[in-house]
Design a protein around this motif. Structure first.
Motif, PDB file in Angstrom:
ATOM      1  N   LEU A  92       0.445  -1.309  -0.148  1.00 41.52           N
ATOM      2  CA  LEU A  92       0.154   0.192  -0.291  1.00 41.52           C
ATOM      3  C   LEU A  92       1.302   1.690  -0.142  1.00 41.52           C
ATOM      4  O   LEU A  92       2.133   1.559   0.459  1.00 41.52           O
ATOM      5  CB  LEU A  92      -0.584   0.153   0.765  1.00 41.52           C
ATOM      6  N   ASP A  93       0.395   2.215  -0.605  1.00 44.19           N
ATOM      7  CA  ASP A  93       0.675   3.666  -0.696  1.00 44.19           C
ATOM      8  C   ASP A  93       0.970   4.349   1.133  1.00 44.19           C
ATOM      9  O   ASP A  93       0.146   3.928   1.416  1.00 44.19           O
ATOM     10  CB  ASP A  93       0.433   4.266  -1.418  1.00 44.19           C
ATOM     11  N   GLY A  94       1.359   5.722   1.085  1.00 47.68           N
ATOM     12  CA  GLY A  94       1.367   6.052   1.838  1.00 47.68           C
ATOM     13  C   GLY A  94       2.763   5.780   3.354  1.00 47.68           C
ATOM     14  O   GLY A  94       2.823   4.395   3.568  1.00 47.68           O
ATOM     15  N   ASP A  95       2.586   6.364   4.619  1.00 50.37           N
ATOM     16  CA  ASP A  95       3.319   6.124   5.722  1.00 50.37           C
ATOM     17  C   ASP A  95       2.279   4.838   6.187  1.00 50.37           C
ATOM     18  O   ASP A  95       2.687   4.430   7.681  1.00 50.37           O
ATOM     19  CB  ASP A  95       3.010   7.183   6.627  1.00 50.37           C
ATOM     20  N   GLN A  96       0.930   5.276   6.720  1.00 49.94           N
ATOM     21  CA  GLN A  96      -0.212   4.215   7.079  1.00 49.94           C
ATOM     22  C   GLN A  96       0.236   4.290   8.564  1.00 49.94           C
ATOM     23  O   GLN A  96      -0.124   3.072   9.315  1.00 49.94           O
ATOM     24  CB  GLN A  96       0.750   2.312   6.724  1.00 49.94           C
ATOM     25  N   LEU A  97       0.545   5.783   8.746  1.00 50.66           N
ATOM     26  CA  LEU A  97       0.461   6.177  10.409  1.00 50.66           C
ATOM     27  C   LEU A  97      -0.998   6.163  10.601  1.00 50.66           C
ATOM     28  O   LEU A  97      -1.281   7.019  12.024  1.00 50.66           O
ATOM     29  CB  LEU A  97       1.382   6.976  10.577  1.00 50.66           C
ATOM     30  N   ASP A  98      -1.926   6.822  10.138  1.00 51.47           N
ATOM     31  CA  ASP A  98      -3.196   6.931  10.476  1.00 51.47           C
ATOM     32  C   ASP A  98      -4.091   6.335  11.813  1.00 51.47           C
ATOM     33  O   ASP A  98      -3.819   4.646  11.477  1.00 51.47           O
ATOM     34  CB  ASP A  98      -4.343   7.304   9.779  1.00 51.47           C
ATOM     35  N   THR A  99      -4.652   6.459  12.500  1.00 58.48           N
ATOM     36  CA  THR A  99      -5.606   5.961  13.449  1.00 58.48           C
ATOM     37  C   THR A  99      -6.637   5.185  12.481  1.00 58.48           C
ATOM     38  O   THR A  99      -7.246   6.098  11.902  1.00 58.48           O
ATOM     39  CB  THR A  99      -5.719   6.714  14.925  1.00 58.48           C
ATOM     40  N   VAL A 100      -7.051   4.097  13.357  1.00 57.31           N
ATOM     41  CA  VAL A 100      -8.125   2.706  12.404  1.00 57.31           C
ATOM     42  C   VAL A 100      -8.615   2.830  14.248  1.00 57.31           C
ATOM     43  O   VAL A 100      -7.987   2.185  14.793  1.00 57.31           O
ATOM     44  CB  VAL A 100      -7.510   1.798  12.235  1.00 57.31           C
ATOM     45  N   ILE A 101     -10.151   2.909  14.325  1.00 65.95           N
ATOM     46  CA  ILE A 101     -11.642   2.808  15.019  1.00 65.95           C
ATOM     47  C   ILE A 101     -11.403   0.654  14.913  1.00 65.95           C
ATOM     48  O   ILE A 101     -11.745   0.447  13.722  1.00 65.95           O
ATOM     49  CB  ILE A 101     -12.786   3.210  15.038  1.00 65.95           C
ATOM     50  N   SER A 102     -11.600   0.339  16.026  1.00 70.39           N
ATOM     51  CA  SER A 102     -11.796  -1.216  16.219  1.00 70.39           C
ATOM     52  C   SER A 102     -12.990  -1.789  16.265  1.00 70.39           C
ATOM     53  O   SER A 102     -14.401  -0.587  16.413  1.00 70.39           O
ATOM     54  CB  SER A 102     -10.852  -1.054  17.817  1.00 70.39           C
ATOM     55  N   ARG A 103     -13.151  -3.022  15.323  1.00 67.51           N
ATOM     56  CA  ARG A 103     -14.583  -3.105  15.257  1.00 67.51           C
ATOM     57  C   ARG A 103     -14.891  -3.603  16.938  1.00 67.51           C
ATOM     58  O   ARG A 103     -16.688  -4.076  16.492  1.00 67.51           O
ATOM     59  CB  ARG A 103     -14.412  -4.068  13.600  1.00 67.51           C
ATOM     60  N   ARG A 104     -14.400  -3.887  16.838  1.00 66.69           N
ATOM     61  CA  ARG A 104     -15.389  -4.695  18.790  1.00 66.69           C
ATOM     62  C   ARG A 104     -15.363  -3.750  20.027  1.00 66.69           C
ATOM     63  O   ARG A 104     -14.539  -2.945  20.033  1.00 66.69           O
ATOM     64  CB  ARG A 104     -13.569  -5.834  19.130  1.00 66.69           C
ATOM     65  N   GLY A 106     -17.510  -5.196  22.051  1.00 60.48           N
ATOM     66  CA  GLY A 106     -18.342  -5.967  23.552  1.00 60.48           C
ATOM     67  C   GLY A 106     -19.255  -6.144  22.746  1.00 60.48           C
ATOM     68  O   GLY A 106     -20.650  -7.011  23.099  1.00 60.48           O
ATOM     69  N   GLY A 107     -19.591  -5.940  21.470  1.00 63.24           N
ATOM     70  CA  GLY A 107     -21.008  -6.805  20.978  1.00 63.24           C
ATOM     71  C   GLY A 107     -22.210  -5.763  20.541  1.00 63.24           C
ATOM     72  O   GLY A 107     -23.260  -6.098  20.433  1.00 63.24           O
ATOM     73  N   THR A 108     -21.868  -4.364  20.663  1.00 58.32           N
ATOM     74  CA  THR A 108     -22.783  -3.216  20.669  1.00 58.32           C
ATOM     75  C   THR A 108     -23.143  -2.832  18.978  1.00 58.32           C
ATOM     76  O   THR A 108     -24.447  -2.789  18.673  1.00 58.32           O
ATOM     77  CB  THR A 108     -22.864  -1.785  21.805  1.00 58.32           C
ATOM     78  N   GLY A 109     -22.230  -3.025  18.393  1.00 60.08           N
ATOM     79  CA  GLY A 109     -22.126  -2.472  17.026  1.00 60.08           C
ATOM     80  C   GLY A 109     -21.305  -1.127  16.448  1.00 60.08           C
ATOM     81  O   GLY A 109     -21.796  -1.140  15.733  1.00 60.08           O
ATOM     82  N   ILE A 110     -21.502  -0.335  17.799  1.00 52.70           N
ATOM     83  CA  ILE A 110     -21.366   0.595  17.648  1.00 52.70           C
ATOM     84  C   ILE A 110     -19.937   1.497  16.796  1.00 52.70           C
ATOM     85  O   ILE A 110     -19.765   1.839  16.019  1.00 52.70           O
ATOM     86  CB  ILE A 110     -21.496   1.946  18.790  1.00 52.70           C
ATOM     87  N   SER A 111     -19.081   0.703  17.631  1.00 54.45           N
ATOM     88  CA  SER A 111     -17.478   0.431  16.862  1.00 54.45           C
ATOM     89  C   SER A 111     -17.444   0.441  15.642  1.00 54.45           C
ATOM     90  O   SER A 111     -17.112   0.425  14.863  1.00 54.45           O
ATOM     91  CB  SER A 111     -16.655  -0.213  17.980  1.00 54.45           C
ATOM     92  N   ARG A 112     -18.269  -1.122  15.005  1.00 60.83           N
ATOM     93  CA  ARG A 112     -18.440  -1.742  13.673  1.00 60.83           C
ATOM     94  C   ARG A 112     -19.021  -0.541  12.544  1.00 60.83           C
ATOM     95  O   ARG A 112     -18.376  -0.495  12.181  1.00 60.83           O
ATOM     96  CB  ARG A 112     -19.229  -3.532  13.525  1.00 60.83           C
ATOM     97  N   ASP A 113     -19.384   0.414  13.433  1.00 59.86           N
ATOM     98  CA  ASP A 113     -20.333   1.446  12.208  1.00 59.86           C
ATOM     99  C   ASP A 113     -20.009   2.251  12.561  1.00 59.86           C
ATOM    100  O   ASP A 113     -19.460   2.909  11.020  1.00 59.86           O
ATOM    101  CB  ASP A 113     -21.828   2.064  13.200  1.00 59.86           C
ATOM    102  N   LEU A 114     -18.617   3.033  13.501  1.00 62.75           N
ATOM    103  CA  LEU A 114     -17.851   3.645  13.052  1.00 62.75           C
ATOM    104  C   LEU A 114     -16.437   3.414  12.701  1.00 62.75           C
ATOM    105  O   LEU A 114     -16.007   4.830  12.181  1.00 62.75           O
ATOM    106  CB  LEU A 114     -17.261   4.264  14.849  1.00 62.75           C
TER     107      LEU A 114
END
Length: 338
Positions: A92-104, A106-114
């Motif tokens: 992949l291109d770029g430095d790839q230092l950006d922050t990624v929101i976790s998908r986990r 506890g089961g609420t599904g909010i992090s997955r949507d974010l």
């Protein structure tokens, strides 16, 4: 009476006066002011200083805090809160230092949507296309049991094609098929055009055009597909013993030396040799079974088998085979007449 010492000190070793001088190569940080040994050095991460714990002299500044965070914001999922990111991906291109929101979460599904919203907002179109192509290459290579080396080679070829715009106007499916085909040839795990066609659902002619164009533009060296490379895979799919496979490889090499099957494709040569050797070693396989595995017609196998049958005495030395295990009592009478 001396007090009882549970862990007495070791006796100091006697220094030999005749021993030659040797420099002390141990590197240690000592306070230049108080010179106390052993030194008491304190790392103050709040201020970023390295301080002597006895006299307070600052020995260094701008130290990096390599410890984990004091708490994790995951809901007790066992994530390590260490200050490290994911390994950089050279594809992949770029430095790839950006922050990624976790998908986990506890089961609420909010992090997955974010996570989905963040991916749409930050990911570039070209990077999304590359990631999608990489996923398809990985899935296709896994479906036909290709190694990770072949998959990574195909991804590198695809990235170079996209960066340099080598195949303008070609569909991504055709480019992926050509990259997988060339990667298989480079790593000497050759697959036929028919197998790549069945895997990627791209016409065989289109795969051939893309492969020839890539070879010319990339100037890559690909080995020619040999019948010996196909023999082990075909015999394994037909569940033939190992000694049958070895004899088939010897038969292919002998046929090449004599020119018995000159002009035939490597697939036809391998299929005809398997047909002859399987009957010779009393483990017969029909032309229909071999045709299904090799991807050629039964008429093609029978035509190549006729050439082998007419020169069977020159191609196979029965006296040398009778001494080998599992080869007792073999003769040309086991072969089927063409």
């Amino acid at each position: 009476m001396s007090p009882h010492i549970p862990f007495p000190l070791r006796e100091t070793a006697k220094v030999d006066e005749n021993q030659p001088f040797q420099p002390n190569l141990n590197v240690s940080l000592t306070c230049p002011d108080c010179r106390i040994k052993p030194p008491h050095i304190v790392e103050e991460f709040a201020s970023g200083d390295l301080v002597c714990g006895d006299c307070g002299l600052v020995l260094g500044d701008r130290i990096i805090d390599t410890r984990s965070e004091w708490r994790t914001f995951a809901n007790d999922e066992g994530d390590d809160p260490s200050r490290v990111g994911a390994a950089s991906n050279p594809l992949l291109d770029g430095d790839q230092l950006d922050t990624v929101i976790s998908r986990r979460d506890g089961g609420t599904g909010i992090s997955r949507d974010l996570n989905k919203i963040q991916g749409r907002a930050t990911a570039q179109k070209g990077e999304r296309n590359l990631m999608q192509a990489y996923k398809e290459i990985t899935a296709m290579c896994d479906s036909i049991s290709l190694s990770k080396v072949v998959s990574d080679t195909a991804k590198q070829l695809y990235k170079r094609v996209e960066d340099e715009k080598l195949l303008r106007g070609k569909s991504s499916d055709a480019i992926i098929a050509a990259c997988i085909c060339i990667a298989c040839r480079q790593e000497r795990v050759a697959r036929t055009f028919r197998e790549i066609c069945a895997l990627t659902r791209v016409p065989k002619k289109e795969i051939g055009r893309c492969c020839n164009a890539l070879k010319a533009k990339l100037q890559t060296s690909t080995s020619v597909m040999n019948s010996e490379d196909l023999m082990s895979r075909f015999c394994s799919n037909l569940q033939l013993p190992n000694y049958v496979q070895k004899s088939g490889v010897d038969l292919v090499r002998r046929a090449k030396e004599l020119g018995t099957l000159a002009g035939k494709s490597p697939i036809s040569v391998a299929a005809a040799c398997i047909y002859l050797v399987s009957y010779l070693f009393k483990s017969p396989r029909t032309t229909k079974d071999i045709a299904n595995v090799a991807g050629v017609s039964e008429a093609t196998i029978k035509a190549a088998y006729k050439s082998l049958y007419t020169e069977k005495e020159k191609l196979i030395d029965l006296n040398s085979l009778k001494d080998k295990p599992n080869c007792e009592g073999i003769s040309f009478d086991e072969l089927v007449l063409p």
